[in-house]
Each structure stands twice: as C-alpha cells, then as structure tokens.
Design a protein around this motif. Structure first.
Motif, PDB file in Angstrom:
ATOM      1  N   PHE A  37      16.050  -3.625 -42.204  1.00 52.96           N
ATOM      2  CA  PHE A  37      16.954  -4.667 -42.663  1.00 52.96           C
ATOM      3  C   PHE A  37      17.667  -4.212 -43.926  1.00 52.96           C
ATOM      4  O   PHE A  37      17.199  -3.329 -44.645  1.00 52.96           O
ATOM      5  N   LYS A  38      18.820  -4.821 -44.210  1.00 46.97           N
ATOM      6  CA  LYS A  38      19.581  -4.497 -45.412  1.00 46.97           C
ATOM      7  C   LYS A  38      18.752  -4.801 -46.660  1.00 46.97           C
ATOM      8  O   LYS A  38      18.768  -4.049 -47.616  1.00 46.97           O
ATOM      9  N   ASP A  39      18.046  -5.911 -46.637  1.00 46.19           N
ATOM     10  CA  ASP A  39      17.152  -6.293 -47.729  1.00 46.19           C
ATOM     11  C   ASP A  39      15.715  -6.038 -47.268  1.00 46.19           C
ATOM     12  O   ASP A  39      15.297  -6.585 -46.247  1.00 46.19           O
ATOM     13  N   PRO A  40      14.950  -5.235 -47.970  1.00 45.28           N
ATOM     14  CA  PRO A  40      13.588  -4.899 -47.524  1.00 45.28           C
ATOM     15  C   PRO A  40      12.662  -6.106 -47.402  1.00 45.28           C
ATOM     16  O   PRO A  40      11.710  -6.090 -46.633  1.00 45.28           O
ATOM     17  N   ASN A  41      12.934  -7.160 -48.151  1.00 44.06           N
ATOM     18  CA  ASN A  41      12.086  -8.357 -48.089  1.00 44.06           C
ATOM     19  C   ASN A  41      12.309  -9.168 -46.821  1.00 44.06           C
ATOM     20  O   ASN A  41      11.482 -10.017 -46.479  1.00 44.06           O
ATOM     21  N   MET A  42      13.408  -8.932 -46.140  1.00 39.54           N
ATOM     22  CA  MET A  42      13.711  -9.719 -44.944  1.00 39.54           C
ATOM     23  C   MET A  42      12.708  -9.479 -43.820  1.00 39.54           C
ATOM     24  O   MET A  42      12.430 -10.374 -43.033  1.00 39.54           O
ATOM     25  N   LYS A  43      12.140  -8.298 -43.755  1.00 37.00           N
ATOM     26  CA  LYS A  43      11.147  -8.021 -42.723  1.00 37.00           C
ATOM     27  C   LYS A  43       9.941  -8.939 -42.913  1.00 37.00           C
ATOM     28  O   LYS A  43       9.472  -9.564 -41.963  1.00 37.00           O
ATOM     29  N   LEU A  44       9.458  -9.057 -44.147  1.00 33.80           N
ATOM     30  CA  LEU A  44       8.332  -9.939 -44.439  1.00 33.80           C
ATOM     31  C   LEU A  44       8.685 -11.398 -44.173  1.00 33.80           C
ATOM     32  O   LEU A  44       7.891 -12.140 -43.595  1.00 33.80           O
ATOM     33  N   ILE A  45       9.880 -11.780 -44.549  1.00 29.46           N
ATOM     34  CA  ILE A  45      10.312 -13.164 -44.329  1.00 29.46           C
ATOM     35  C   ILE A  45      10.361 -13.486 -42.839  1.00 29.46           C
ATOM     36  O   ILE A  45       9.890 -14.540 -42.402  1.00 29.46           O
ATOM     37  N   TRP A  46      10.908 -12.580 -42.022  1.00 33.27           N
ATOM     38  CA  TRP A  46      10.982 -12.828 -40.584  1.00 33.27           C
ATOM     39  C   TRP A  46       9.601 -12.861 -39.940  1.00 33.27           C
ATOM     40  O   TRP A  46       9.352 -13.667 -39.043  1.00 33.27           O
ATOM     41  N   VAL A  47       8.700 -12.004 -40.397  1.00 31.44           N
ATOM     42  CA  VAL A  47       7.337 -12.046 -39.847  1.00 31.44           C
ATOM     43  C   VAL A  47       6.685 -13.383 -40.176  1.00 31.44           C
ATOM     44  O   VAL A  47       6.049 -14.005 -39.316  1.00 31.44           O
ATOM     45  N   LEU A  48       6.859 -13.854 -41.406  1.00 32.82           N
ATOM     46  CA  LEU A  48       6.290 -15.155 -41.783  1.00 32.82           C
ATOM     47  C   LEU A  48       6.910 -16.299 -40.984  1.00 32.82           C
ATOM     48  O   LEU A  48       6.211 -17.227 -40.563  1.00 32.82           O
ATOM     49  N   ILE A  49       8.214 -16.222 -40.764  1.00 36.53           N
ATOM     50  CA  ILE A  49       8.868 -17.265 -39.958  1.00 36.53           C
ATOM     51  C   ILE A  49       8.320 -17.251 -38.533  1.00 36.53           C
ATOM     52  O   ILE A  49       8.025 -18.304 -37.966  1.00 36.53           O
ATOM     53  N   LEU A  50       8.161 -16.071 -37.950  1.00 40.15           N
ATOM     54  CA  LEU A  50       7.657 -15.984 -36.579  1.00 40.15           C
ATOM     55  C   LEU A  50       6.212 -16.471 -36.479  1.00 40.15           C
ATOM     56  O   LEU A  50       5.833 -17.087 -35.488  1.00 40.15           O
ATOM     57  N   VAL A  51       5.415 -16.200 -37.506  1.00 42.25           N
ATOM     58  CA  VAL A  51       4.009 -16.600 -37.448  1.00 42.25           C
ATOM     59  C   VAL A  51       3.835 -18.093 -37.696  1.00 42.25           C
ATOM     60  O   VAL A  51       3.091 -18.769 -36.981  1.00 42.25           O
ATOM     61  N   PHE A  52       4.538 -18.629 -38.702  1.00 41.30           N
ATOM     62  CA  PHE A  52       4.308 -20.024 -39.082  1.00 41.30           C
ATOM     63  C   PHE A  52       5.218 -21.028 -38.388  1.00 41.30           C
ATOM     64  O   PHE A  52       4.893 -22.218 -38.335  1.00 41.30           O
ATOM     65  N   ALA A  53       6.349 -20.606 -37.869  1.00 43.49           N
ATOM     66  CA  ALA A  53       7.240 -21.507 -37.135  1.00 43.49           C
ATOM     67  C   ALA A  53       7.280 -21.048 -35.684  1.00 43.49           C
ATOM     68  O   ALA A  53       8.338 -20.713 -35.150  1.00 43.49           O
ATOM     69  N   GLN A  54       6.129 -21.043 -35.057  1.00 41.36           N
ATOM     70  CA  GLN A  54       6.026 -20.450 -33.730  1.00 41.36           C
ATOM     71  C   GLN A  54       6.873 -21.162 -32.685  1.00 41.36           C
ATOM     72  O   GLN A  54       7.339 -20.533 -31.746  1.00 41.36           O
ATOM     73  N   GLY A  55       7.094 -22.424 -32.823  1.00 35.80           N
ATOM     74  CA  GLY A  55       7.861 -23.132 -31.813  1.00 35.80           C
ATOM     75  C   GLY A  55       9.313 -22.736 -31.776  1.00 35.80           C
ATOM     76  O   GLY A  55       9.907 -22.575 -30.714  1.00 35.80           O
TER      77      GLY A  55
END
Length: 73
Positions: A37-55
């Motif tokens: 990703f352009k911003d290195p933190n976005m990978k962590l953010i997307w993983v957290l979104i996928l894990v916690f907002a599973q629906g």
C-alpha cells in the motif's frame, strides 16, 4: 440422522453461503497481506477491518481497498 433430515433445505443453503463467504473473506485477507500500500499502516488497518467487521469488511475492501494500493507495471 433424523435431526439432519428435519432441517430442510434452508440449512443447506445457509451452510453453502457460509462456506462461500468464508472463502471470500480468506481471499480478501490474503490479498491484503500480499499487497503493498502507499501508506504502510493501511495494511494493518485493512486486516483489522477484515477481522472485526466480518460482515461487511470484505465488501468494503473490494470497493475502496484498491485505491490505496501501489501498482508496479
């Protein structure tokens, strides 16, 4: 055995939908992990979104997740 027969077709449809959604979720998670990703933190953010907002997380990722990726041609 009688319990499974009394469940009807709704259970089978729900089971198949659950399996397909799990495959879709794993695909999105693997795509996030393998992408840059352009911003290195976005990978962590997307993983957290996928894990916690599973629906809705995988759907959101497919809609707006590609805009933050680096593309190397």
């Amino acid at each position: 055995m009688m319990f499974i027969q009394n469940m009807g077709g709704g259970f089978i449809i729900l089971f198949i939908f659950s399996i397909l959604y799990f495959i879709f979720w794993v695909y999105c998670l693997v795509d996030v992990i393998r992408s840059e990703f352009k911003d290195p933190n976005m990978k962590l953010i997307w993983v957290l979104i996928l894990v916690f907002a599973q629906g809705i997380g995988p759907i959101i990722y497919l809609i707006i997740g590609n805009s933050g990726k680096k593309f190397s041609y």
